[in-house]
Design a protein around this motif. Structure first.
Motif, short mmCIF file in Angstrom:
data_model
loop_
_atom_site.label_atom_id
_atom_site.label_comp_id
_atom_site.label_asym_id
_atom_site.label_seq_id
_atom_site.Cartn_x
_atom_site.Cartn_y
_atom_site.Cartn_z
N PHE A 147 28.04 -74.93 151.91
CA PHE A 147 27.37 -73.89 152.36
C PHE A 147 25.69 -74.24 152.36
N SER A 148 25.47 -75.41 151.76
CA SER A 148 23.88 -75.78 151.70
C SER A 148 23.42 -76.14 153.14
N VAL A 149 24.40 -76.37 154.10
CA VAL A 149 23.89 -76.63 155.58
C VAL A 149 24.47 -75.89 156.64
N MET A 150 25.28 -74.76 156.13
CA MET A 150 26.14 -73.93 157.13
C MET A 150 25.21 -72.98 157.32
N PRO A 151 24.84 -72.44 158.56
CA PRO A 151 24.08 -71.33 159.10
C PRO A 151 24.86 -70.17 158.67
N VAL A 152 24.16 -69.01 158.20
CA VAL A 152 24.74 -67.82 158.03
C VAL A 152 23.75 -66.76 158.39
N THR A 153 24.07 -65.77 159.36
CA THR A 153 22.89 -64.83 159.60
C THR A 153 23.10 -63.59 158.73
N ASP A 154 21.95 -62.66 158.51
CA ASP A 154 22.02 -61.69 158.12
C ASP A 154 23.13 -60.49 158.82
N SER A 155 23.39 -60.54 159.94
CA SER A 155 24.04 -59.80 160.77
C SER A 155 25.48 -60.19 160.28
N GLU A 156 25.71 -61.31 160.17
CA GLU A 156 27.19 -61.94 159.74
C GLU A 156 27.36 -61.17 158.15
N LEU A 157 26.39 -61.21 157.52
CA LEU A 157 26.62 -60.87 155.92
C LEU A 157 26.73 -59.51 155.74
N LYS A 158 26.19 -58.53 156.59
CA LYS A 158 26.07 -57.24 156.61
C LYS A 158 27.23 -56.35 156.37
N PRO A 159 28.43 -56.73 157.42
CA PRO A 159 29.56 -55.98 157.18
C PRO A 159 30.26 -56.19 155.85
N ILE A 160 30.32 -57.56 155.27
CA ILE A 160 30.72 -58.22 154.03
C ILE A 160 30.25 -57.35 153.09
N ALA A 161 28.82 -57.11 153.00
CA ALA A 161 28.20 -56.46 151.92
C ALA A 161 28.56 -54.97 151.78
N GLU A 162 28.59 -54.54 152.92
CA GLU A 162 29.04 -53.05 153.07
C GLU A 162 30.56 -52.88 152.58
N SER A 163 31.51 -53.79 153.04
CA SER A 163 32.73 -53.71 152.39
C SER A 163 32.84 -53.85 150.95
N ILE A 164 32.09 -54.44 150.31
CA ILE A 164 32.04 -54.88 149.14
C ILE A 164 31.43 -53.78 148.14
N LYS A 165 30.36 -53.04 148.85
CA LYS A 165 30.04 -51.99 148.23
C LYS A 165 31.14 -50.85 148.23
N SER A 166 31.65 -50.75 149.42
CA SER A 166 32.66 -49.72 149.30
C SER A 166 33.96 -49.71 148.53
N LEU A 167 34.10 -51.09 148.26
CA LEU A 167 35.50 -51.51 147.41
C LEU A 167 34.91 -51.13 145.68
N ARG A 168 33.61 -51.62 145.76
CA ARG A 168 33.21 -51.22 144.20
C ARG A 168 33.10 -49.99 143.86
N ALA A 169 32.75 -49.06 144.95
CA ALA A 169 32.68 -47.61 144.87
C ALA A 169 34.08 -46.97 144.51
N SER A 170 35.10 -47.67 145.43
CA SER A 170 36.51 -47.12 145.17
C SER A 170 36.99 -47.32 143.62
N ILE A 171 36.52 -48.38 143.09
CA ILE A 171 36.75 -48.73 141.62
C ILE A 171 35.95 -48.02 140.58
N VAL A 172 34.79 -48.00 140.76
CA VAL A 172 33.84 -47.38 139.58
C VAL A 172 33.64 -45.80 139.87
N ASP A 173 33.84 -45.22 141.00
CA ASP A 173 33.51 -43.75 141.14
C ASP A 173 34.84 -42.84 140.52
#
Lengths: 294, 151
Positions: A268-294
Motif C-alpha cells: 500500500f505504500s506504492v499502490m494508488p488510492v483515490t478519495d473517490s474510491e475511499l468515500k463509499p467505504i468510509a460511508e459504509s463504515i460510518k453506517s455500520l458503526r452507527a448501527s452498533i452504537v446507536d
C-alpha cells in the motif's frame, strides 16, 4: 446381602465404558461437539481429504497499536460515549459488539497516553464485560487496581490490558461463547476503521492511509470467521452483509483489484488510492458503526 | 432410601465418564494458555486458540488462518502437552489454494517437544496446520493451544 442397589450404576458404567470404544456414531457426536466448542471451526470448509479450516482474529489493542505507529493523531470526540454501556445491555450481539467498540476506544486512548480517558474506557469495558459474564476476568489478580497504580507507565498498562484480553478469551472459551469474541472483534475493527477514516480525512497522512488499507484487508477474515457462527445469533447475518459490502468496495479499488487479479502481494505504500474510491467505504463504515452504537 | 441414593450417585459418575470420553478433562484452557503466555514474554499477548484434536483412523488436517500486520514482529507459541499423541505443526505463508504456498516451519525438527515457538515478520498472514496422525487404537482426543504475541 442384596447387591440389587448396585445394578443401576453398574449398568450405566458398563454402557458408558463400552461407548468409550469410539464407534462411528460417537465420532459423529464428537465432531458435532467439536464444531460448536472449537474456536471458529467450520465444517463448510471440510474437503474430501479431511481438512478443516478455522480463523483467529487479532486483538483490539494490536490494531490500535499498528494504527498509532502510523502517526495518527488523537481526536477525543470520535470515541463512543462511555456512559452508554448500560444502554447496550439488550442482547448478546449488542453487548459483544459494543464490548469491541469500547475495547478499541480504550486502546486508542492508551496508545495516545490519555490515561484518565483510558481508565474511563476500561470501566466501560468492565461494565460491558459484566453483562457478558466476564466479571472474573476484570477482577482477578486486582487487574483494575494494578491499572490505576501503573497508569503513568504505558508499557505496564498495556501489559495489564493484554492480560485482561487473555483472561476474557479464556472465559469466553470456558463459557462456550466462542461466537462473542468474533462479534466483539467486528465491533473493535469497525470502531478502529471509523477513527482511521476520520483521522485521515483531517490531515491526509499517507501513513494513516497505509494503516487504514492494511486494516481493511482484515474484512475478509472477519467475514469468514462470522460465517462460522451465522446461525448462533439472529443479528450476525446483517453484520456479515454490512462487512461484505465494505469488502466489496475495498476490492473495487482499481489498484487492489489489479493486485488481486495478478495474485500479487499488496504494497500500500506504492499502490494508488483515490478519495473517490475511499468515500463509499468510509460511508459504509460510518453506517455500520452507527448501527452498533446507536 | 437406596432407591433414591443410588441414582443420585450414578448421575455424577456418568457425567464424569461422558466428559472424559469427549476429551474435556484433557483440555484445561486456562492452564495451557497460562503456560503459553509465560513463554510469550516479552512479546505482548495478541490472540490464542485452543483446538480440540480428534484422532481418526486416517490422517486429518486442521488449518487455522492467522491474520498478521505486515512489518510487525510476532512470536507464536505452541503448547501441545495435552495431546495424547504428537501432531506435526506446519506453518505456511499462503492458503492451500495458492500456487505460491511455501512451508515456513515444521515441528518435525523439534522431535517430541511439547512446547516450541516460531517468529515471523513481514507477513500478512500465516496458515497453521495441525497434521493429525491416524490412530489405530480408535478415536481419542486432546487439545493444542497456540498463542500469538507482537513486539
Amino acid at each position: 446381602m442384596s447387591y440389587k442397589f448396585l445394578a443401576i450404576p453398574c449398568c450405566i458404567l458398563f454402557f458408558a465404558l463400552i461407548s468409550c470404544g469410539g464407534n462411528n456414531e460417537d465420532q459423529k457426536n464428537q465432531e458435532s461437539i467439536e464444531s460448536v466448542d472449537s474456536s471458529v471451526t467450520t465444517n463448510s470448509d471440510l474437503s474430501s481429504n479431511d481438512r478443516e479450516v478455522s480463523y483467529t482474529l487479532p486483538s483490539a489493542l494490536q490494531i490500535a497499536y499498528v494504527f498509532k505507529k502510523s502517526g495518527a493523531m488523537f481526536i477525543p470526540n470520535l470515541l463512543n460515549n462511555k456512559a452508554k454501556a448500560s444502554h447496550y445491555n439488550t442482547s448478546n450481539f449488542k453487548r459483544g459488539a459494543n464490548f469491541g467498540i469500547y475495547s478499541s476506544d480504550l486502546a486508542y486512548c492508551l496508545f495516545n497516553k490519555k490515561y484518565q480517558e483510558s481508565k474511563e474506557y476500561l470501566k466501560a469495558c468492565k461494565d460491558m464485560g459484566s453483562f457478558l459474564g466476564l466479571n472474573q476476568a476484570f477482577e482477578s489478580e486486582n487487574l483494575t487496581q494494578r491499572f490505576d497504580k501503573n497508569i503513568a507507565s504505558e508499557d505496564s498498562v498495556i501489559k495489564i490490558v493484554s492480560n485482561i484480553q487473555l483472561k476474557t478469551d479464556v472465559m469466553f472459551e470456558q463459557n462456550k461463547q466462542n461466537y462473542i469474541p468474533v462479534i466483539a472483534f467486528a465491533g473493535a475493527w469497525t470502531e478502529s476503521m471509523y477513527i482511521a477514516f476520520e483521522v485521515y480525512s483531517k490531515n491526509k497522512n499517507k501513513k494513516v492511509l497505509i494503516s487504514l488499507m492494511e486494516q481493511l484487508i482484515l474484512s475478509r477474515t472477519i467475514i469468514k470467521a462470522l460465517k462460522v457462527y451465522e446461525e448462533k445469533d439472529a443479528e450476525i447475518p446483517a453484520l456479515i452483509t454490512a462487512i461484505e459490502k465494505i469488502n466489496s468496495e475495498f476490492n473495487n479499488i482499481a489498484s487492489v483489484k489489479s493486485a488481486m487479479e495478478k495474485d500479487e502481494e499488496m504494497d500500500f505504500s506504492v499502490m494508488p488510492v483515490t478519495d473517490s474510491e475511499l468515500k463509499p467505504i468510509a460511508e459504509s463504515i460510518k453506517s455500520l458503526r452507527a448501527s452498533i452504537v446507536d | 432410601m437406596k432407591k433414591i441414593i443410588t441414582p443420585l450417585f450414578s448421575i455424577p459418575l456418568v457425567v464424569s465418564l461422558m466428559a472424559f470420553q469427549r476429551g474435556d478433562v484433557l483440555c484445561n484452557a486456562k492452564e495451557l494458555k497460562d503456560k503459553a503466555k509465560a513463554t510469550l514474554e516479552p512479546y505482548k499477548y495478541d490472540s490464542s486458540e485452543l483446538t480440540r484434536i480428534l484422532y481418526k483412523n486416517k490422517e486429518t488436517i486442521k488449518e487455522i488462518e492467522v491474520p498478521l500486520f505486515i512489518g510487525e514482529k510476532y512470536r507464536i507459541i505452541f503448547e501441545l502437552e495435552a495431546l495424547p499423541k504428537q501432531v506435526e505443526v506446519q506453518i505456511y505463508n499462503k492458503s492451500k489454494e495458492s500456487k505460491n504456498r511455501k512451508l515456513l516451519f515444521s515441528s518435525k525438527d523439534k522431535g517430541a517437544a511439547k512446547e516450541f515457538e516460531f517468529e515471523v515478520s513481514k507477513s500478512r498472514q500465516v496458515y497453521i496446520d495441525y497434521v493429525i496422525p491416524p490412530s489405530e487404537e480408535g478415536s481419542y482426543s486432546g487439545c493444542a493451544v497456540f498463542m500469538v504475541g507482537y513486539k
